[in-house]
Write a protein that holds these residues in place. Structure first.
Motif, PDB file in Angstrom:
ATOM      1  N   TRP A 145       0.837  -1.185   0.000  1.00  0.00           N
ATOM      2  CA  TRP A 145       0.000   0.000   0.000  1.00  0.00           C
ATOM      3  C   TRP A 145       0.879   1.244   0.000  1.00  0.00           C
ATOM      4  CZ3 TRP A 145      -1.081  -4.559   2.180  1.00  0.00           C
ATOM      5  CH2 TRP A 145      -2.346  -5.103   1.945  1.00  0.00           C
ATOM      6  N   LEU A 146       0.379   2.301  -0.643  1.00  0.00           N
ATOM      7  CA  LEU A 146       1.070   3.584  -0.682  1.00  0.00           C
ATOM      8  C   LEU A 146       0.151   4.630  -0.077  1.00  0.00           C
ATOM      9  CD1 LEU A 146       3.358   5.500  -1.695  1.00  0.00           C
ATOM     10  CD2 LEU A 146       2.045   5.717  -3.822  1.00  0.00           C
ATOM     11  N   GLN A 147       0.672   5.359   0.927  1.00  0.00           N
ATOM     12  CA  GLN A 147      -0.067   6.458   1.526  1.00  0.00           C
ATOM     13  C   GLN A 147       0.729   7.739   1.294  1.00  0.00           C
ATOM     14  OE1 GLN A 147       0.491   8.692   4.213  1.00  0.00           O
ATOM     15  NE2 GLN A 147      -1.602   9.420   4.373  1.00  0.00           N
ATOM     16  N   MET A 148       0.065   8.780   0.773  1.00  0.00           N
ATOM     17  CA  MET A 148       0.736  10.049   0.508  1.00  0.00           C
ATOM     18  C   MET A 148       0.009  11.163   1.250  1.00  0.00           C
ATOM     19  SD  MET A 148       3.359   9.399  -1.392  1.00  0.00           S
ATOM     20  CE  MET A 148       3.782  11.090  -1.815  1.00  0.00           C
ATOM     21  N   HIS A 149       0.805  12.016   1.945  1.00  0.00           N
ATOM     22  CA  HIS A 149       0.237  13.054   2.788  1.00  0.00           C
ATOM     23  C   HIS A 149       1.032  14.347   2.630  1.00  0.00           C
ATOM     24  CE1 HIS A 149       3.241  10.740   5.171  1.00  0.00           C
ATOM     25  NE2 HIS A 149       3.682  11.954   5.452  1.00  0.00           N
ATOM     26  N   GLY A 150       0.638  15.368   3.361  1.00  0.00           N
ATOM     27  CA  GLY A 150       1.363  16.633   3.378  1.00  0.00           C
ATOM     28  C   GLY A 150       1.894  16.916   4.769  1.00  0.00           C
ATOM     29  N   GLY A 151       2.220  18.191   5.028  1.00  0.00           N
ATOM     30  CA  GLY A 151       2.689  18.587   6.347  1.00  0.00           C
ATOM     31  C   GLY A 151       4.184  18.442   6.516  1.00  0.00           C
ATOM     32  N   THR A 152       4.632  18.628   7.763  1.00  0.00           N
ATOM     33  CA  THR A 152       6.057  18.545   8.034  1.00  0.00           C
ATOM     34  C   THR A 152       6.550  17.112   7.951  1.00  0.00           C
ATOM     35  OG1 THR A 152       5.843  18.208  10.425  1.00  0.00           O
ATOM     36  CG2 THR A 152       5.789  20.476   9.641  1.00  0.00           C
TER      37      THR A 152
ATOM     38  N   GLU B 122      -9.216  -4.830   2.510  1.00  0.00           N
ATOM     39  CA  GLU B 122     -10.377  -4.444   1.713  1.00  0.00           C
ATOM     40  C   GLU B 122     -10.208  -3.061   1.090  1.00  0.00           C
ATOM     41  OE1 GLU B 122     -13.761  -4.770   4.254  1.00  0.00           O
ATOM     42  OE2 GLU B 122     -13.354  -6.886   4.735  1.00  0.00           O
ATOM     43  N   GLN B 123      -9.251  -2.262   1.613  1.00  0.00           N
ATOM     44  CA  GLN B 123      -9.060  -0.928   1.058  1.00  0.00           C
ATOM     45  C   GLN B 123      -8.155  -0.983  -0.169  1.00  0.00           C
ATOM     46  OE1 GLN B 123      -7.104   1.581   3.958  1.00  0.00           O
ATOM     47  NE2 GLN B 123      -5.585   0.010   4.411  1.00  0.00           N
ATOM     48  N   PRO B 124      -8.333  -0.077  -1.128  1.00  0.00           N
ATOM     49  CA  PRO B 124      -7.465  -0.044  -2.304  1.00  0.00           C
ATOM     50  C   PRO B 124      -6.017   0.219  -1.908  1.00  0.00           C
ATOM     51  CG  PRO B 124      -9.462   1.224  -2.677  1.00  0.00           C
ATOM     52  CD  PRO B 124      -9.446   0.880  -1.213  1.00  0.00           C
ATOM     53  N   PRO B 125      -5.082  -0.078  -2.803  1.00  0.00           N
ATOM     54  CA  PRO B 125      -3.661   0.018  -2.458  1.00  0.00           C
ATOM     55  C   PRO B 125      -3.118   1.437  -2.356  1.00  0.00           C
ATOM     56  CG  PRO B 125      -3.932  -0.716  -4.716  1.00  0.00           C
ATOM     57  CD  PRO B 125      -5.286  -0.722  -4.101  1.00  0.00           C
ATOM     58  N   LEU B 126      -3.833   2.445  -2.849  1.00  0.00           N
ATOM     59  CA  LEU B 126      -3.360   3.827  -2.759  1.00  0.00           C
ATOM     60  C   LEU B 126      -4.287   4.635  -1.862  1.00  0.00           C
ATOM     61  CD1 LEU B 126      -1.688   2.894  -5.240  1.00  0.00           C
ATOM     62  CD2 LEU B 126      -2.012   5.186  -6.176  1.00  0.00           C
ATOM     63  N   ILE B 127      -3.701   5.290  -0.862  1.00  0.00           N
ATOM     64  CA  ILE B 127      -4.433   6.160   0.060  1.00  0.00           C
ATOM     65  C   ILE B 127      -3.829   7.555  -0.118  1.00  0.00           C
ATOM     66  CG2 ILE B 127      -5.175   6.500   2.439  1.00  0.00           C
ATOM     67  CD1 ILE B 127      -4.144   3.550   2.920  1.00  0.00           C
ATOM     68  N   LEU B 128      -4.452   8.373  -0.937  1.00  0.00           N
ATOM     69  CA  LEU B 128      -3.878   9.667  -1.313  1.00  0.00           C
ATOM     70  C   LEU B 128      -4.606  10.807  -0.614  1.00  0.00           C
ATOM     71  CD1 LEU B 128      -3.526   9.192  -5.191  1.00  0.00           C
ATOM     72  CD2 LEU B 128      -1.947   8.477  -3.382  1.00  0.00           C
ATOM     73  N   GLU B 129      -3.840  11.678   0.033  1.00  0.00           N
ATOM     74  CA  GLU B 129      -4.397  12.928   0.528  1.00  0.00           C
ATOM     75  C   GLU B 129      -4.208  13.956  -0.578  1.00  0.00           C
ATOM     76  OE1 GLU B 129      -2.916  14.030   4.358  1.00  0.00           O
ATOM     77  OE2 GLU B 129      -3.434  12.092   5.266  1.00  0.00           O
ATOM     78  N   VAL B 130      -5.263  14.188  -1.327  1.00  0.00           N
ATOM     79  CA  VAL B 130      -5.202  15.022  -2.522  1.00  0.00           C
ATOM     80  C   VAL B 130      -5.134  16.494  -2.104  1.00  0.00           C
ATOM     81  CG1 VAL B 130      -6.391  15.663  -4.651  1.00  0.00           C
ATOM     82  CG2 VAL B 130      -6.453  13.280  -3.837  1.00  0.00           C
TER      83      VAL B 130
END
Length: 566
Positions: A287-294, A325-333
């Motif tokens: 899984w890949l999770q992408m976020h922002g912030g410090t 059950e969740q898709p492999p990409l969790i993107l904070e757009v």
């Protein structure tokens, strides 16, 4: 909680490393979360990184009151007081030559990887362990996860590299072939040499003992002889060779489940590796999770700790919690105004990507959907600030998410040419769209780099928006004659409302925002200022960007179709 300090771990060559072990009371075996590295297991976050600690406290005031006293908080390591009640053991190891572990200090070396492998196997066989070890940590503690997971320790069950590089040449030392010296020259003395084993001048004191946390003091000569200077090594290896190959993970050999978490604002170190590490790993469960912030806040915020917990509960405790059950990409757009909207996706690049070329026009400094028939050129002096090409306002809301690149026709009267490419966005009042970056208070939308003599690509490893450069040979630059380059720009994500614009700026030095003050001016600490790598006699000259007619200079952008998933 049971806390055992300086537990000895014997590795394959007989050396002894020391670890802090935190585990729940009682005899029931539990899974283990481990970190192994050179930052000093006994240096409190606040003592070692006061400015970052103060910012974390501002962003998350409950970091040391909401379920944790903060006493055991360490830089870029999981908080034991949060994880022990969840039924995990935490093991934090001083790597060889660091903190309380004697030996020769060699960061990111094959020796460190072997040691890490042995520590994982040790943790998996302790009476208080259920035999499953997970890896969790930020930056260095993420980067060496990619390395050691490829060696396939028997007891390794899952990894969570949080904002860490995967390719030591392209992600860390040489961006587009240009040596990124500035960050390393800050990082190495502050974060490595300060806690080298035997450093009797270290300013870091163990809060538990009130004593220095670097073992028995050594003389300056002994200290110098007991380490390998990574900056000197990077300088000695300007191209990818066997030295780099020995330090870059064989991603395809990784089989355990992976949760890779990257930062959209992590240009320079904390972005590219998380995405391409995720893509390259051989694991069937990733899984890949992408976020922002410090760079550090997300790791400690409750919602992200819960994400980490669900992942490890599934693969270290075998809990049927619906993780898969969740898709492999969790993107904070990303949206302007520091707004992030979580969206789940199934592939990278997104299947509905509309690859969109936007063409540069040197005569108007514009950026448009169609090429101009007339040839034109615009020049700037190197080193120095360059040229910016700006689009017309978008008539519809427009999203760009994915890899991107710049195909440029250029010429120079210098011996070589360094291209620093920055993607920016502006609102209808021409105010730049900015985000809090991993290590800079205000970052642009994306950045990329390329040394023209490194322009050779590997076609079979390249794809739309992602040229893959070889970096194994120097290709001479023609003198004042046009030639074409493709610049890899690190991935991005941005949704631009109606009336907003996008631009590309091309400089002959590190990007600096107009009017920016202080030590961070848009490129964070990831600057390329080494005089041995960029000698004036080689790079001083007049650079020209050519557009129109046969010079199809353009950006390749990952425009996302309007029918976005939710």
């Amino acid at each position: 909680m049971i806390f055992e300090k300086n537990v000895e771990i014997k590795v394959r060559d007989g050396a002894v490393l020391r670890a802090n072990v935190f585990r729940p009371e009682g005899d029931a075996p539990v899974p283990v979360l481990m970190t192994h590295g050179p930052y000093g297991k006994d240096a409190h976050f606040e003592d070692a990184f006061k400015p970052q600690w103060d910012e974390l406290k501002r962003l998350y005031p409950g970091i040391d009151t909401d379920g944790s006293s903060g006493h055991y908080l360490r830089w870029e390591v999981a908080d034991p007081e949060r994880w022990i009640p969840l039924g995990y053991a935490i093991v934090v190891v001083d790597s060889r030559g660091a903190g309380e572990s004697p030996g020769k200090l060699q960061v990111w070396s094959p020796q460190e990887v072997d040691d890490y492998h042995d520590c994982i196997e040790w943790a998996g066989t302790q009476s208080w362990s259920n035999g499953k070890v997970g890896l969790l940590g930020i930056s260095y503690y993420a980067m060496n996860q990619w390395q050691v997971a490829a060696t396939r320790p028997i007891h390794l069950a899952a990894i969570c590299p949080w904002e860490g590089a995967a390719d030591f040449y392209r992600d860390v030392s040489h961006h587009g072939g240009i040596f990124g010296n500035h960050f390393l020259q800050i990082w190495y003395p502050k974060q490595i040499l300060a806690v080298q084993n035997g450093n009797g001048q270290s300013s870091y004191i163990d809060r538990d003992t009130g004593k220095m946390m670097t073992g028995s003091p050594l003389t300056p000569d002994e200290l110098a002889a007991n380490r390998v200077d990574i900056i000197d090594q990077f300088r000695q290896h300007p191209l990818i060779d066997d030295w780099y190959e020995a330090r870059t993970s064989r991603l395809s050999q990784i089989e355990v489940p992976v949760l890779s978490a990257g930062n959209w604002g992590g240009m320079g170190l904390h972005l590219r590796g998380n995405i391409y590490g995720f893509l390259g790993t051989g694991s069937q469960q990733k899984w890949l999770q992408m976020h922002g912030g410090t760079h550090w806040e997300s790791f400690y915020l409750p919602q992200y700790v819960e994400l980490q917990k669900r992942f490890f509960d599934r693969f270290l405790k075998a809990e049927e919690n619906g993780w898969e059950e969740q898709p492999p990409l969790i993107l904070e757009v990303r949206h302007p105004g520091e707004k992030f909207v979580t969206r789940y996706e199934h592939e990278w690049p997104l299947a509905r990507t509309e690859w969109t070329a936007m063409y540069l026009d040197a005569s108007s400094k514009g950026l448009s959907d169609s090429p101009r028939p007339q040839e034109a050129g615009s020049s700037y002096e190197a080193p120095g600030a360059g040229i910016e090409f700006v689009s017309e306002p978008f008539s519809v809301e427009t999203e760009f998410t994915g890899p991107l690149s710049a195909a440029l026709w250029v010429k120079t009267d210098a011996q070589d040419m360094d291209l620093f490419v920055t993607i920016r966005a502006y609102d209808p009042q021409r105010k730049e769209v900015l985000f809090r970056g991993a290590t800079d208070p205000a970052v642009p939308i994306a950045q990329g780099w390329l040394r023209a003599s490194h322009r050779k690509t590997i076609p079979e490893l390249s794809s739309a928006g992602r040229p893959h450069h070889e970096h194994r040979m120097i290709e001479p630059v023609p003198s004042n004659e046009p030639f074409r380059v493709e610049v890899e720009i690190w991935p991005t994500c941005i949704v631009l409302p109606v009336g907003y614009r996008i631009s590309v700026r091309i400089d002959a030095q590190d990007f600096e925002r107009e009017g920016a003050t202080g030590p961070r001016k848009g490129s964070g600490p990831f600057l390329h200022t080494d005089s041995t790598d960029r000698p004036p006699e080689r790079f001083r000259g007049r650079n020209t960007i050519l557009t129109g007619g046969r010079f199809d200079s353009h950006l390749m952008l990952p425009r996302i179709a309007a029918t976005s998933k939710t």
